[in-house]
Design an enzyme around this catalytic site. Structure first.
Site, mmCIF file in Angstrom:
data_model
loop_
_atom_site.group_PDB
_atom_site.id
_atom_site.type_symbol
_atom_site.label_atom_id
_atom_site.label_comp_id
_atom_site.label_asym_id
_atom_site.label_seq_id
_atom_site.Cartn_x
_atom_site.Cartn_y
_atom_site.Cartn_z
ATOM 1 N N ASP A 8 41.672 39.763 31.710
ATOM 2 C CA ASP A 8 41.408 39.806 33.153
ATOM 3 C C ASP A 8 42.213 40.932 33.820
ATOM 4 O O ASP A 8 43.280 41.298 33.341
ATOM 5 C CB ASP A 8 41.768 38.450 33.775
ATOM 6 C CG ASP A 8 41.179 38.301 35.177
ATOM 7 O OD1 ASP A 8 40.147 38.947 35.471
ATOM 8 O OD2 ASP A 8 41.743 37.537 35.978
ATOM 9 N N HIS A 25 37.074 48.764 33.233
ATOM 10 C CA HIS A 25 36.367 48.167 32.085
ATOM 11 C C HIS A 25 36.409 49.127 30.891
ATOM 12 O O HIS A 25 36.561 48.700 29.745
ATOM 13 C CB HIS A 25 34.925 47.838 32.447
ATOM 14 C CG HIS A 25 34.803 46.753 33.497
ATOM 15 N ND1 HIS A 25 35.503 45.581 33.429
ATOM 16 C CD2 HIS A 25 34.052 46.670 34.632
ATOM 17 C CE1 HIS A 25 35.205 44.813 34.473
ATOM 18 N NE2 HIS A 25 34.328 45.456 35.225
ATOM 19 N N LEU A 119 40.240 40.080 9.112
ATOM 20 C CA LEU A 119 40.336 39.517 10.465
ATOM 21 C C LEU A 119 39.007 38.888 10.892
ATOM 22 O O LEU A 119 37.939 39.459 10.695
ATOM 23 C CB LEU A 119 40.708 40.642 11.451
ATOM 24 C CG LEU A 119 40.850 40.219 12.911
ATOM 25 C CD1 LEU A 119 42.125 39.418 13.138
ATOM 26 C CD2 LEU A 119 40.831 41.441 13.833
HETATM 27 C C1 IPE Z 1 37.497 35.501 33.242
HETATM 28 O O1 IPE Z 1 37.726 36.454 34.219
HETATM 29 C C2 IPE Z 1 36.291 35.874 32.418
HETATM 30 C C3 IPE Z 1 36.487 36.959 31.456
HETATM 31 C C4 IPE Z 1 37.619 37.568 31.211
HETATM 32 C C5 IPE Z 1 35.307 37.327 30.715
HETATM 33 P P1 IPE Z 1 37.087 36.310 35.681
HETATM 34 O O2 IPE Z 1 37.624 37.431 36.484
HETATM 35 O O3 IPE Z 1 35.610 36.208 35.587
HETATM 36 O O4 IPE Z 1 37.662 34.905 36.148
HETATM 37 P P2 IPE Z 1 37.890 34.321 37.602
HETATM 38 O O5 IPE Z 1 36.639 34.584 38.396
HETATM 39 O O6 IPE Z 1 39.064 35.049 38.179
HETATM 40 O O7 IPE Z 1 38.174 32.887 37.381
HETATM 41 C C1 IPE Z 2 37.956 41.173 33.443
HETATM 42 O O1 IPE Z 2 38.362 41.965 34.502
HETATM 43 C C2 IPE Z 2 36.711 41.674 32.789
HETATM 44 C C3 IPE Z 2 35.569 40.750 32.836
HETATM 45 C C4 IPE Z 2 35.503 39.648 33.507
HETATM 46 C C5 IPE Z 2 34.417 41.131 32.063
HETATM 47 P P1 IPE Z 2 37.777 41.722 35.952
HETATM 48 O O2 IPE Z 2 36.503 42.486 36.081
HETATM 49 O O3 IPE Z 2 37.659 40.270 36.238
HETATM 50 O O4 IPE Z 2 38.898 42.370 36.849
HETATM 51 P P2 IPE Z 2 39.529 41.761 38.149
HETATM 52 O O5 IPE Z 2 40.005 40.381 37.808
HETATM 53 O O6 IPE Z 2 38.469 41.764 39.199
HETATM 54 O O7 IPE Z 2 40.658 42.681 38.470
HETATM 55 MG MG MG Z 3 38.870 38.867 37.074
#
Ligand code: IPE
Ligand code: IPE
Ligand code: MG
Length: 234
Positions: A8, A25, A119
């Protein structure tokens, strides 16, 4: 050792640099590669990355497309390298909402690495812990209707065997980057006894050095699973 990783913070990291979320990303993908390369030497036998949740469909369409495009591109680019590194790749989650091209790429890399025994790499894609439980319940009710199973034979072991992680078992440790302290629907059934580590840094900053730090912290933990006996981590 099996680690689950909730990656995240990509968007916030990019925004902090005045860049679009897509940049976060893209750099995030580099960190995935780095962790995969570093894992075997750290004693990690399995890694499960949370790449796209069942809730991530709520994001704007261009971001969804970018995430899928990045994933497909990586699968194509890295297939042979992963096979040569003896990495067995599996995707967990639902496939019925993925595009035919995405499903084709998934099948390709899964088949290519089917005989690898190094792995164990799981990518959670259109994965939700609640969705997984619903799929398990459907399988059980179909098995009962078909006379393959009796209701009183349903057990935790049976659920494990038909779950998305039947091949590698539950994660010993779940790491979440990005500072939030929640599971966001990741591996709900499997996390019953996982250690949890919430780190404040954003996923694009999670280098192999950070992974090694997590291994060190994890190996110092004592795990008793409700008993009074310490179970060694391995
Ligand atoms: C969790 O991150 C999902 C992934 C890392 C794929 P999100 O950014 O979607 O989660 P929330 O919305 O903060 O709970
Ligand atoms: C996690 O990073 C990636 C996915 C959920 C695919 P985010 O896109 O949720 O990034 P933030 O949390 O908005 O910074
Ligand atoms: Mg996020």
């Amino acid at each position: 050792m099996h680690f689950g990783i909730i990656m995240d913070g990509n968007g916030r990291w990019a925004a902090g640099k005045g860049m679009p979320r897509a940049y976060g990303h893209k750099v995030g993908v580099l960190r995935v590669e780095e962790c995969i390369r570093a894992a075997p030497a750290c004693g990690i036998k399995a890694l499960t990355f949370y790449a796209f949740s069942t809730e991530n469909w709520k994001r704007p369409q261009p971001e969804i497309e970018l995430l899928f495009q990045l994933l497909r591109h990586q699968v194509k680019k890295k297939s042979l390298e992963l096979k040569e590194a003896n990495v067995r790749v599996r995707f967990i989650g639902s496939r019925d909402r993925l595009s035919p091209q995405m499903v084709k790429s998934i099948n390709h890399i899964e088949n290519l690495t089917v005989n690898c025994d190094g792995l164990c790499l799981n990518i959670a894609m259109d994965y939700g812990g609640r969705d997984e439980i619903v799929r398990i319940v459907k399988t059980i009710s179909n098995d009962i209707s078909a006379g393959k199973l009796k209701a009183d034979e349903v057990s935790e072991t049976y659920l494990d065997c038909i779950s998305d992680l039947s091949h590698c078992g539950p994660p010993d440790l779940i790491i979440r980057t990005g500072g939030e302290k929640r599971l966001s629907n990741f591996l709900l059934w499997h996390s019953a006894y996982s250690e949890l580590s919430f780190v404040d840094i954003m996923w694009p900053e999670f280098t192999s050095k950070r992974l090694i730090e997590q291994v060190d912290l994890f190996t110092k933990k004592t795990r008793k699973y409700g008993s009074l006996d310490i179970v060694n981590v391995s």
